[in-house]
Design an enzyme around this catalytic site. Structure first.
Site, mmCIF file in Angstrom:
data_model
loop_
_atom_site.group_PDB
_atom_site.id
_atom_site.type_symbol
_atom_site.label_atom_id
_atom_site.label_comp_id
_atom_site.label_asym_id
_atom_site.label_seq_id
_atom_site.Cartn_x
_atom_site.Cartn_y
_atom_site.Cartn_z
ATOM 1 N N LYS A 34 0.835 -1.202 0.000
ATOM 2 C CA LYS A 34 0.000 0.000 0.000
ATOM 3 C C LYS A 34 0.874 1.257 0.000
ATOM 4 C CE LYS A 34 -1.766 1.608 4.004
ATOM 5 N NZ LYS A 34 -1.436 3.020 4.242
ATOM 6 N N ASN A 35 1.868 1.290 0.886
ATOM 7 C CA ASN A 35 2.655 2.514 1.031
ATOM 8 C C ASN A 35 3.610 2.765 -0.131
ATOM 9 O OD1 ASN A 35 1.337 3.057 3.360
ATOM 10 N ND2 ASN A 35 3.064 2.678 4.736
ATOM 11 N N ARG B 292 -4.640 10.397 4.560
ATOM 12 C CA ARG B 292 -3.613 11.414 4.660
ATOM 13 C C ARG B 292 -2.637 11.400 3.484
ATOM 14 N NH1 ARG B 292 -0.155 14.216 8.051
ATOM 15 N NH2 ARG B 292 1.803 13.490 7.228
ATOM 16 N N CYS C 256 -5.087 13.208 13.034
ATOM 17 C CA CYS C 256 -5.168 11.797 12.684
ATOM 18 C C CYS C 256 -5.090 11.042 13.991
ATOM 19 C CB CYS C 256 -3.992 11.486 11.763
ATOM 20 S SG CYS C 256 -3.387 9.832 11.855
ATOM 21 N N ARG D 77 0.649 14.740 13.021
ATOM 22 C CA ARG D 77 1.145 14.500 11.655
ATOM 23 C C ARG D 77 1.011 15.700 10.716
ATOM 24 N NH1 ARG D 77 -0.952 8.632 9.871
ATOM 25 N NH2 ARG D 77 1.000 8.425 8.754
ATOM 26 N N PRO D 78 1.699 16.783 11.012
ATOM 27 C CA PRO D 78 1.636 17.947 10.127
ATOM 28 C C PRO D 78 2.359 17.693 8.792
ATOM 29 C CG PRO D 78 3.198 18.338 11.904
ATOM 30 C CD PRO D 78 2.601 16.988 12.159
ATOM 31 N N VAL D 79 2.176 18.647 7.845
ATOM 32 C CA VAL D 79 2.855 18.515 6.539
ATOM 33 C C VAL D 79 3.774 19.712 6.297
ATOM 34 C CG1 VAL D 79 1.149 17.013 5.440
ATOM 35 C CG2 VAL D 79 0.836 19.486 5.344
ATOM 36 N N ASP D 80 4.229 20.325 7.388
ATOM 37 C CA ASP D 80 5.069 21.520 7.259
ATOM 38 C C ASP D 80 6.343 21.258 6.452
ATOM 39 O OD1 ASP D 80 5.506 19.902 9.625
ATOM 40 O OD2 ASP D 80 7.097 21.298 10.154
ATOM 41 N N GLN D 81 6.878 20.046 6.534
ATOM 42 C CA GLN D 81 8.129 19.758 5.811
ATOM 43 C C GLN D 81 7.906 19.680 4.300
ATOM 44 O OE1 GLN D 81 11.039 19.781 7.604
ATOM 45 N NE2 GLN D 81 9.573 20.347 9.193
ATOM 46 N N ASP E 81 5.058 0.913 12.035
ATOM 47 C CA ASP E 81 3.879 0.200 11.523
ATOM 48 C C ASP E 81 3.826 -1.268 11.970
ATOM 49 O OD1 ASP E 81 2.946 2.470 10.329
ATOM 50 O OD2 ASP E 81 3.479 1.906 8.283
ATOM 51 N N ILE F 116 8.193 7.548 16.785
ATOM 52 C CA ILE F 116 7.765 8.247 15.566
ATOM 53 C C ILE F 116 6.477 9.034 15.787
ATOM 54 C CG2 ILE F 116 7.240 8.017 13.089
ATOM 55 C CD1 ILE F 116 10.011 6.972 13.611
ATOM 56 N N ARG G 90 -8.597 -0.634 4.764
ATOM 57 C CA ARG G 90 -7.738 0.381 4.153
ATOM 58 C C ARG G 90 -6.385 -0.210 3.781
ATOM 59 N NH1 ARG G 90 -6.223 4.593 7.855
ATOM 60 N NH2 ARG G 90 -4.864 4.923 6.100
HETATM 61 C C1 UD1 Z 1 4.474 7.068 6.365
HETATM 62 C C2 UD1 Z 1 3.661 5.817 6.162
HETATM 63 C C3 UD1 Z 1 3.102 5.336 7.495
HETATM 64 C C4 UD1 Z 1 4.230 5.179 8.513
HETATM 65 C C5 UD1 Z 1 5.080 6.437 8.593
HETATM 66 C C6 UD1 Z 1 6.314 6.278 9.458
HETATM 67 C C7 UD1 Z 1 2.808 6.091 3.913
HETATM 68 C C8 UD1 Z 1 1.643 6.345 3.031
HETATM 69 N N1 UD1 Z 1 2.592 6.112 5.227
HETATM 70 O O1 UD1 Z 1 3.583 8.063 6.866
HETATM 71 O O2 UD1 Z 1 2.451 4.087 7.285
HETATM 72 O O3 UD1 Z 1 3.672 4.929 9.781
HETATM 73 O O4 UD1 Z 1 5.527 6.833 7.278
HETATM 74 O O5 UD1 Z 1 7.092 5.230 9.014
HETATM 75 O O6 UD1 Z 1 3.902 5.828 3.443
HETATM 76 N N2 UD1 Z 1 6.183 15.083 10.398
HETATM 77 C C9 UD1 Z 1 6.120 16.438 10.634
HETATM 78 N N3 UD1 Z 1 6.010 17.287 9.557
HETATM 79 C C10 UD1 Z 1 5.927 16.844 8.282
HETATM 80 C C11 UD1 Z 1 5.998 15.461 8.041
HETATM 81 C C12 UD1 Z 1 6.122 14.598 9.117
HETATM 82 O O7 UD1 Z 1 6.192 16.866 11.781
HETATM 83 O O8 UD1 Z 1 5.803 17.666 7.364
HETATM 84 C C13 UD1 Z 1 6.330 14.118 11.527
HETATM 85 C C14 UD1 Z 1 5.101 13.249 11.730
HETATM 86 O O9 UD1 Z 1 4.119 13.872 12.516
HETATM 87 C C15 UD1 Z 1 5.712 12.034 12.402
HETATM 88 C C16 UD1 Z 1 7.102 11.919 11.756
HETATM 89 O O10 UD1 Z 1 7.373 13.209 11.218
HETATM 90 O O11 UD1 Z 1 5.865 12.241 13.775
HETATM 91 C C17 UD1 Z 1 7.224 10.901 10.654
HETATM 92 O O12 UD1 Z 1 6.115 11.051 9.766
HETATM 93 P P1 UD1 Z 1 6.186 10.648 8.229
HETATM 94 O O13 UD1 Z 1 7.392 9.810 7.948
HETATM 95 O O14 UD1 Z 1 5.987 11.863 7.414
HETATM 96 O O15 UD1 Z 1 4.885 9.737 8.106
HETATM 97 P P2 UD1 Z 1 4.004 9.608 6.821
HETATM 98 O O16 UD1 Z 1 4.864 9.840 5.639
HETATM 99 O O17 UD1 Z 1 2.762 10.375 6.993
#
Ligand code: UD1
Length: 416
Positions: A22-23, A92, A116, A121-125, A304, A326, A396
């Site tokens: 899936k991922n 997400r 979530c 789980r923000p997307v600021d990065q 996971d 994480i 899912r």
């Molecule tokens: C992906 C996987 C998910 C897995 C996770 C960690 C997919 C579709 N999903 O989720 O199954 O559990 O990796 O291995 O591949 N963060 C921020 N800002 C950002 C991005 C991330 O603060 O812009 C933080 C998140 O809140 C979290 C950490 O960074 O604490 C890691 O998150 P991230 O690796 O981005 O997880 P996903 O990519 O959403």
């Protein structure tokens, strides 16, 4: 809402096939937005999240032709560079359209994913990276609006290791002007799979699988055919399920190459694991030994798989300490496991699990995808019947869960 009824006590034995990941599939499908030529994917898992993303892509004007595990996407023209809240809130990973859309269309409007169950789980990065590549990004009314006639290659550094963040920026950089270097990149195998697909589309990428990825932008990408890699988390979940039941299983169409940390722990727990090129075999002892673990980005132990190993520890001999590094709120399964008789104490990001000799069936509630998997594993060894509510979370991420478990001898039934 569907429920899953499990009658515990059967020893899992036999062979099943593992589905595509899936991922890996989610970012791969988004990569098809980067070209006006058809892109075909095989080994596509049939999952709710995949269906949601295909609907989203179709809504953008992408032609979607699906037949079983094969799908062809053709983004000849993107008529709407937008992802609505309705779709992003259920999945997400839909944020993964942001990078490809800006790169291909020069603009995108994508809903913020919002909260979530497992953490903020923000997307600021993702946003910071696109800004560094010259995009003008604003957040208005819950939507990220990004604009850039042509992204510029840049040196990017993410504050933490982010999987989808790395994928989004890597896809965007493929069509940028000049060279982009992503430092502190995630090293997950799904990133390597995405990079190999992009390279077969004409992208120039090196370093995927390391923490520095270099992408030399090109003017256009072309179509390709790509096989989605096997799902390492589905593989790990069935290995845990077999292990707790003292079972013996062989998983086909998968690979141990991305599962070192998980297989190591299963061996520490007393399982015999043998690996072939495209299969993994596990033979479990009558009672497992508890194993402590700490989640971290790949290649360390995956977050996971944390919930599934908590279930395993619940019935193992001895005690285990689990550290989740994480996500800040990824222990919701613990209270549900306690309802089955597990002995777990949570202190912040640490869980202390004391193995008990038996669990008892009860009604429990699934709260997120992997938490649900841990309840299934616990239900397989619990005495009597376990009913898992809200199993849409499982749909899912696990293709044909009941069918695969039943093929291994589990007594499991979906109640509609
Ligand atoms: C992906 C996987 C998910 C897995 C996770 C960690 C997919 C579709 N999903 O989720 O199954 O559990 O990796 O291995 O591949 N963060 C921020 N800002 C950002 C991005 C991330 O603060 O812009 C933080 C998140 O809140 C979290 C950490 O960074 O604490 C890691 O998150 P991230 O690796 O981005 O997880 P996903 O990519 O959403």
């Amino acid at each position: 809402m569907d429920k899953l009824l499990i009658e515990g006590g059967s020893r899992l034995a036999g062979e099943i096939r593992i589905s595509g990941a899936k991922n890996a599939a989610l970012p791969l499908l988004c990569a098809a937005l980067l070209t006006d030529e058809p892109v075909t994917f095989t080994n596509l898992p049939r999952l709710k999240d995949i269906g949601t993303l295909l609907r989203l892509l179709a809504d953008m004007g992408v032609s979607v032709e699906q037949e079983g595990e094969r799908v062809t996407l053709h983004a000849a023209q993107i008529t709407k560079a937008e992802a609505s809240y309705e779709l992003v809130k259920t999945m997400r990973a839909a944020i993964l359209v942001l990078g490809p859309l800006v790169a291909r269309c020069g603009e995108a409007r994508v809903s913020l994913p919002g909260g979530c169950a497992i953490g903020a789980r923000p997307v600021d990065q993702h946003i910071k990276g696109l800004q560094a590549m010259g995009a003008e990004v604003t957040v208005e009314h819950g939507y990220v609006l990004a604009r850039s006639p042509r992204l510029q290659g840049a040196r990017l550094f993410t504050d933490m290791v982010t999987v989808t963040g790395t994928e989004n920026l890597m896809m965007a950089a493929c069509l940028a002007d000049g060279v982009t270097v992503i430092e502190n990149a995630a090293r997950e195998p799904e990133i390597v799979d995405l990079a190999s697909c992009l390279v077969s589309m004409g992208a120039r990428i090196s370093g995927a699988g390391t923490d520095v990825i270099r992408i030399e932008g090109v003017a256009r990408l072309h179509g390709t055919t790509h096989r989605v890699m096997p799902d390492r988390i589905e593989t790990g979940t069935y290995l845990c399920a077999a292990a707790v039941t003292g079972g013996e299983v062989r998983l086909l169409d998968t690979s141990s190459a991305y599962l070192d940390a998980v297989i190591d722990k299963l061996m520490d727990a007393g399982c015999e694991v043998t690996t072939e090129r495209h299969a993994i075999q596990l033979k479990a002892p009558a009672r497992l030994k508890a194993v402590s673990l700490r989640t971290s980005p790949y290649p360390a132990f995956p977050t996971d798989m944390q919930a599934q190993f908590m279930a395993l520890n619940c019935v193992a001999e001895g005690s285990a300490v689990i550290r989740e590094t994480i996500f800040e709120n990824r222990y919701m399964h613990a209270v549900e496991l306690q309802r089955l008789g597990a002995n777990i104490r949570i202190d912040g990001s640490t869980a202390f699990v004391n193995g008990v000799s038996r669990l008892q069936g009860a009604t429990v509630m699934a709260t997120d995808l992997r938490a649900s998997a841990s309840l299934v594993i616990a239900g397989l060894v619990a005495e009597g019947e376990t009913v898992i509510e809200r199993i849409y979370h499982l749909d899912r991420g696990y293709e044909q869960l009941e069918t695969k478990l039943a093929a291994l001898g589990a007594r499991v039934r979906r109640l509609s």
